[in-house]
Design a protein around this motif. Structure first.
Motif: not given
Length: 301
Positions: A126, A131, A138, A183, A227-228, A230-232, A234-235, A285
């Motif tokens: 992380e 990710a 999530i 997240a 994915a990296d 997208w997750r960043k 989201m966080q 997604w």
């Protein structure tokens, strides 16, 4: 008158002496007897001497005690043997349980160390911004679960009429009505509290993953980048437009149609509200998974 010839036996000076009842000697002893009686009366006033035992033998209770002990010897041996055997068995069992506890503790420590190492590995990923495309969790705001698409669409309109984003995610032959996502559970709860609606909304854990089967090496590498980013977003609940544009430029050829979804949901969309951003990222997604599944069907055909 005839003389009485009967004799009597008396002790004199420690010896037995036979005397006639009417002999002169007997008469002579009268004085002596009187003297003896007088002496006896006189001697009684003095201290009476104590007598000592003439025999050297001493009476003792020990022989009797040892005789009783001798009869009880088998019982004593049995009791002592049982005590010794019980003590040894007890010590053996205690050592056995101590060993088992130590083994369990060692296994527990190993398991805890393994879990801790896994957690640290996840934290390192992380922190590195990577990710796990095989699956990560999530939290979504869920409006309901339906077995028929028509019912899900009906409730989707009700949420949209309340000014809320709502999408339908089909999974395991069920239709999930999702409003938004975050997240962490805490952020999802804050999103829920910011929504002013009388409709029921629930915070649920949701797993995001991508099947890597059939993906080429360059496609898998691009999926990791996707994915990296997208997750960043989201966080931090903020769109990284430059990174999305860069990701779009390197999109694999057979996933080119996904570029339109990226433009629509993250690059060109304002996403001023956190609830809107969560909904658009969910939709993006879902579009990715739908596109991958469509390509797999084409390859299989």
């Amino acid at each position: 008158m005839k003389k009485d010839k009967r004799k009597i036996t008396v002790w004199k000076n420690g010896q037995q002496v036979k005397l006639s009842m009417y002999s002169s000697k007997n008469n002579d002893t009268t004085g002596e007897t009187e003297n003896e009686e007088a002496a006896t009366l006189t001697d009684t006033e003095e201290e009476v001497p104590s007598y000592a035992r003439l025999s050297d033998k001493k009476f003792s209770v020990y022989p009797i005690f040892f005789k009783k002990i001798k009869h009880m010897k088998p019982l004593i041996i049995a009791i002592a043997s049982a005590f010794i055997i019980g003590t040894l068995l007890g010590i053996t069992l205690i050592r056995m349980f101590v060993t088992i506890d130590e083994d369990r503790q060692a296994n527990s420590e190993e398991n805890n160390a393994s879990v801790t190492e896994t957690s640290r590995e996840q934290e390192r990923k992380e922190l590195d911004g990577h990710a796990n495309i095989k699956g990560f969790d999530i939290f979504v705001l869920q409006g309901g679960v339906f077995s028929e698409a028509g019912n899900a669409q009906t409730w989707q309109k009700k949420f949209q009429e309340e000014g809320l984003p709502a999408m339908i995610w089909e999974k395991d032959k069920q239709y999930f009505l999702l409003i938004s996502a975050a997240a962490s559970k805490e952020k999802a709860e804050r999103l829920k509290n910011d929504i002013t609606s009388e409709l029921d909304i629930y915070v649920k854990k949701w797993q995001i993953h991508v099947g890597e089967e059939g993906l080429k090496k360059e496609e898998r590498s691009w999926m990791q980048t996707f994915a990296d980013v997208w997750r960043k977003d989201m966080q931090q609940q903020k769109v990284s437009k430059e990174q999305w544009e860069s990701t779009k430029k390197t999109i694999p050829r057979r996933l080119q149609s996904l570029g339109n979804a990226m433009n629509q949901h993250v690059i060109e969309e304002k996403n001023d509200r956190a609830v809107d951003l969560g909904a658009n990222l969910l939709t993006l997604w879902y579009e990715l998974i739908h596109e991958l599944n469509r390509e797999k069907k084409i390859v299989n055909e």
